[in-house]
Design an enzyme around this catalytic site. Structure first.
Site, PDB file in Angstrom:
ATOM      1  N   LYS A 116       0.807  -1.210   0.000  1.00 57.32           N
ATOM      2  CA  LYS A 116       0.000   0.000   0.000  1.00 57.32           C
ATOM      3  C   LYS A 116       0.843   1.264   0.000  1.00 57.32           C
ATOM      4  O   LYS A 116       0.507   2.251  -0.658  1.00 57.32           O
ATOM      5  CB  LYS A 116      -0.930  -0.001   1.212  1.00 57.32           C
ATOM      6  CG  LYS A 116      -2.015  -1.064   1.175  1.00 57.32           C
ATOM      7  CD  LYS A 116      -2.938  -0.913   2.361  1.00 57.32           C
ATOM      8  CE  LYS A 116      -4.086  -1.918   2.314  1.00 57.32           C
ATOM      9  NZ  LYS A 116      -3.634  -3.298   2.502  1.00 57.32           N
ATOM     10  N   GLY A 164      -8.889  -6.662   3.293  1.00 58.99           N
ATOM     11  CA  GLY A 164      -9.969  -7.358   3.995  1.00 58.99           C
ATOM     12  C   GLY A 164     -10.082  -6.979   5.456  1.00 58.99           C
ATOM     13  O   GLY A 164     -10.686  -7.700   6.247  1.00 58.99           O
ATOM     14  N   HIS A 208     -16.838   3.900   1.036  1.00 61.15           N
ATOM     15  CA  HIS A 208     -15.903   3.043   0.297  1.00 61.15           C
ATOM     16  C   HIS A 208     -16.503   2.823  -1.091  1.00 61.15           C
ATOM     17  O   HIS A 208     -17.425   2.036  -1.254  1.00 61.15           O
ATOM     18  CB  HIS A 208     -15.707   1.723   1.032  1.00 61.15           C
ATOM     19  CG  HIS A 208     -14.756   0.779   0.372  1.00 61.15           C
ATOM     20  ND1 HIS A 208     -13.825   0.047   1.073  1.00 61.15           N
ATOM     21  CD2 HIS A 208     -14.575   0.439  -0.925  1.00 61.15           C
ATOM     22  CE1 HIS A 208     -13.132  -0.693   0.230  1.00 61.15           C
ATOM     23  NE2 HIS A 208     -13.577  -0.468  -0.993  1.00 61.15           N
ATOM     24  N   HIS A 235     -14.337  -3.941   9.028  1.00 61.35           N
ATOM     25  CA  HIS A 235     -13.590  -3.596   7.812  1.00 61.35           C
ATOM     26  C   HIS A 235     -13.772  -4.623   6.700  1.00 61.35           C
ATOM     27  O   HIS A 235     -12.996  -4.644   5.751  1.00 61.35           O
ATOM     28  CB  HIS A 235     -12.099  -3.419   8.114  1.00 61.35           C
ATOM     29  CG  HIS A 235     -11.816  -2.444   9.208  1.00 61.35           C
ATOM     30  ND1 HIS A 235     -12.105  -1.095   9.110  1.00 61.35           N
ATOM     31  CD2 HIS A 235     -11.293  -2.613  10.454  1.00 61.35           C
ATOM     32  CE1 HIS A 235     -11.759  -0.483  10.229  1.00 61.35           C
ATOM     33  NE2 HIS A 235     -11.268  -1.377  11.059  1.00 61.35           N
ATOM     34  N   GLU A 275      -9.725   1.095  -5.405  1.00 63.76           N
ATOM     35  CA  GLU A 275     -10.563   1.417  -4.252  1.00 63.76           C
ATOM     36  C   GLU A 275     -10.287   2.842  -3.778  1.00 63.76           C
ATOM     37  O   GLU A 275      -9.130   3.233  -3.594  1.00 63.76           O
ATOM     38  CB  GLU A 275     -10.303   0.424  -3.125  1.00 63.76           C
ATOM     39  CG  GLU A 275     -10.625  -1.020  -3.511  1.00 63.76           C
ATOM     40  CD  GLU A 275     -10.718  -1.949  -2.321  1.00 63.76           C
ATOM     41  OE1 GLU A 275     -10.454  -1.496  -1.190  1.00 63.76           O
ATOM     42  OE2 GLU A 275     -11.060  -3.119  -2.525  1.00 63.76           O
ATOM     43  N   ARG A 297      -7.008  -8.288  -8.956  1.00 63.64           N
ATOM     44  CA  ARG A 297      -7.698  -9.569  -9.156  1.00 63.64           C
ATOM     45  C   ARG A 297      -9.178  -9.298  -9.322  1.00 63.64           C
ATOM     46  O   ARG A 297      -9.632  -8.154  -9.242  1.00 63.64           O
ATOM     47  CB  ARG A 297      -7.495 -10.478  -7.934  1.00 63.64           C
ATOM     48  CG  ARG A 297      -7.913  -9.801  -6.619  1.00 63.64           C
ATOM     49  CD  ARG A 297      -7.929 -10.738  -5.453  1.00 63.64           C
ATOM     50  NE  ARG A 297      -8.064 -10.062  -4.183  1.00 63.64           N
ATOM     51  CZ  ARG A 297      -9.199  -9.582  -3.673  1.00 63.64           C
ATOM     52  NH1 ARG A 297     -10.321  -9.693  -4.367  1.00 63.64           N
ATOM     53  NH2 ARG A 297      -9.224  -9.009  -2.492  1.00 63.64           N
TER      54      ARG A 297
END
Length: 660
Positions: A116, A164, A208, A235, A275, A297
């Site tokens: 990230k 996740g 989100h 989350h 995202e 993915r």
């Protein structure tokens, strides 16, 4: 096009890929662990290869075994699904080195977006807005705490690898930072093998919203519009939809252009998701969104995009990987209608969404949809299959499409109220409550909505007297079908001049229930309970409710709620009551990750004693009362649901685990 592919995954995504491959005339090879030997994806595939024991580290994460299976069966390519090895660039390199094709992006693209912090630095250079925060390499706690103060609390600590919600902690105050950092690092290490983190500003009223992108090997990249995944618990996504409610044309244009720019910055090929976190505190605005991460993915929630764009993203994956150009260019992709996806999990929503296990003795999905709506059920299980502690406890995804958001939401709510699952604790009642929540129904959703409304969304009313009476009828056998066509047999429990009462016992939670069931000559059931429910002991009814009878239990379905009653075996020996006295038991199967107390320690109520890892998430097991520890589980122990974790010297105030 490929003649044969291997699917390096399991469950519903493996079944999903097999369906599209079959439609395209492509043969499939499944792989399976010991636990999955008789699973649905194995049955559906043209061939299947056993790759190891049940733990993922001995099967689905063994890239060498998967590649060997592909070579042995003559597969030309490997589809990774999602999770497991889907975003592992080393695995991609190994696939290519073996002369096979990886159905997904290149190893270089995965590496560029896999961490990230590095991804955000790359996006900044590409002109994509990113969340304010620290994305550097240095990981000393003093530095990270200092950066958190600079950013301003509340902050998010996030694992730089994976997603996740694993390795993620919200921190409200500097005094909480050290403990949150340690916990996030442990969880990140267990889930991704990397305990490095980044620190970001926590956005008020965050939405989100993600954009589906797709690229090919000819430099083309398109978007397939956005999905809203703001409805999350811990989350992790629960209900997703497309398009995002309240989306403005200005924000959609800005987000989709940024998403395509991000994909092109890394020469992306295949299905991917950009995202974004959106500050919805003042409505959706084009200058209030930031890049969070890219999932390189196919996403779990990809069906909603397929429903509103009329595409098959798995087909696109196979075509692009086999060397074809994108099936459609941007001008050919249009939005139509609205779609929802609800994830049905084996979990106990009332106990903090603890994952559950069990055998699905009864599994029934709706067989019809409201007029104007389209239903899709994505699942990898059948009635009789077991939900094991080794894998994600998802049972199915219910997907609905209709002309507008309200029609699609109505169809989803109706379907959840008609879904029947018995044998494991499931979240259908929670999903139905969320779908009916006034804020969610109005599209006023953010990532904290579930947490704010959690009590109301997870609270289930106790069973009514009528529900208990229905369970008693089923337990007594009075409601069973007659053994023959003899008219006297059709009246269960009938004797000359009077009906014979049947006595039965039930247990609901801690409540022991005794009942006397009679069948009147007109076929109506009369049930007398040993204590009043709904202000009466007596219940008289004819209609047989929705219910499932399974070994030692009866589940009565009332809308989306399943009330499960235990039916005691009168011949079974009573449990040794003393065995559980003064003990603390595991609320779920898992691994004892960390012990924070030892034999002989005096502890106080609420004190953390153990860290239990289940489904790669950490759960704190706390002392239910003051006491002295006589026994405590050792670190590294694998435990099952109900295993005694701690025994106290004092045996009073026995309680189950408090979990946070």
């Amino acid at each position: 096009m490929f003649a044969k592919i291997l699917i390096a995954n399991r469950g519903e995504i493996a079944c999903r890929v097999i369906r599209t491959a079959r439609k395209m005339g492509v043969r499939t090879v499944a792989v399976y662990s010991d636990a999955d030997a008789k699973s649905l994806h194995v049955e559906m595939a043209d061939e299947a290869v056993h790759i190891g024991a049940s733990p993922v580290g001995e099967s689905y994460l063994r890239g060498d075994k998967i590649i060997a299976a592909a070579l042995a069966t003559g597969a030309q390519a490997i589809h990774p699904g999602y999770g497991f090895l889907s975003e592992n660039p080393d695995f991609v390199d190994q696939v290519v080195a073996a002369g096979l094709i990886f159905i997904g992006p290149s190893a270089a693209s995965i590496r560029a977006m896999g961490l990230k912090d590095a991804a955000k630095r790359l996006m900044e250079k590409a002109g994509v807005p990113v969340v304010p925060g620290y994305h550097g390499e240095a990981q000393e706690i003093v530095l990270l705490a200092s950066k958190a103060r600079e950013i301003g609390y509340p902050v998010l600590i996030k694992a730089r690898a994976g997603g996740g919600g694993k390795g993620m902690r919200r921190v409200e105050h500097p005094d909480e930072f050290s403990e949150a950092l340690s916990s996030a690092r442990r969880e990140a290490k267990a889930a991704f093998g990397d305990d490095r983190v980044l620190v970001e500003k926590y956005v008020d009223k965050p939405r989100h919203i993600e954009v589906q992108v797709f690229g090919d090997n000819f430099g083309n990249a398109v978007h397939l519009y956005e999905r809203d995944c703001s409805a999350q618990r811990r989350h992790q996504k629960v209900i997703e939809e497309a398009p995002a409610p309240g989306m403005t044309e200005a924000l959609r244009k800005a987000m989709t252009e940024a998403a395509v720019k991000a994909a092109k910055a890394i020469n992306y090929s295949g299905a991917g998701t950009i995202e974004f976190i959106v500050d919805a505190s003042q409505g959706l605005k084009a200058d209030r969104f930031w890049f969070m991460e890219m999932n390189t993915r196919l996403q779990v929630e990809h069906p909603v995009t397929e429903m509103v764009t009329g595409t098959d993203l798995v087909e696109w994956q196979l075509r692009v990987a086999s060397g074809e150009k994108l099936p459609k260019m941007q001008s050919e992709i249009a939005l139509a209608g609205h779609a929802f996806e609800a994830r049905i999990y084996a979990e106990d929503a009332a106990k903090g969404f603890l994952p559950a296990t069990g055998t699905l003795h009864h599994l029934k999905f709706p067989d019809a949809t409201p007029e104007g709506a389209t239903m899709r059920i994505e699942t990898g299980v059948r009635a009789g299959d077991a939900i094991s502690p080794y894998y994600d406890p998802m049972i199915a995804k219910l997907v609905f499409h209709a002309k507008d958001r309200q029609a699609a939401l109505d169809a989803l709510g109706s379907a959840l109220s008609r879904t029947e699952i018995a044998g494991s604790t499931v979240n259908t009642a929670f999903l139905a409550a969320l779908a009916a929540d006034p804020d969610f129904a109005a599209g006023d959703v953010d990532t904290s909505l579930i947490a704010r409304h959690q009590t109301a969304l997870t609270e289930i009313a106790p069973p009514t007297g009528e529900t208990i009476a229905a369970a008693a009828v089923a337990a007594s056998g009075a409601g069973a079908a007659p053994p023959s066509n003899d008219p006297w047999s059709s009246i269960a429990g009938y004797a000359h001049f009077h009906s014979v009462a049947r006595r039965t016992r039930l247990k609901f939670g801690e409540d022991d229930i005794a009942a006397k069931v009679s069948v009147r000559p007109d076929g109506r059931f009369q049930v007398a309970l040993d204590k009043p429910y709904d202000d009466t002991n007596s219940h008289d009814f004819r209609a047989a409710p929705r219910l499932a009878c399974w070994p030692g239990h009866i589940t009565v379905f009332e809308g989306a709620v399943g009330y499960t009653f235990a039916v005691p075996d009168p011949l079974a020996r009573a449990d040794d009551a003393a065995a559980g006295a003064g003990s603390l038991r595991a609320p779920m199967p898992g691994l004892v990750k960390l012990a924070r107390a030892a034999i002989g320690d005096a502890v106080i109520k609420g004190q953390p004693l153990l860290i239990l890892e289940a489904m790669k998430m950490e759960h704190t097991i706390a002392a239910p009362h003051d006491g002295v520890i006589a026994e405590i589980a050792t670190e590294g122990a694998q435990v099952t649901d109900g295993t005694v974790l701690v025994r106290f010297v004092e045996d009073q105030n026995a309680s189950t685990a408090a979990v946070s």
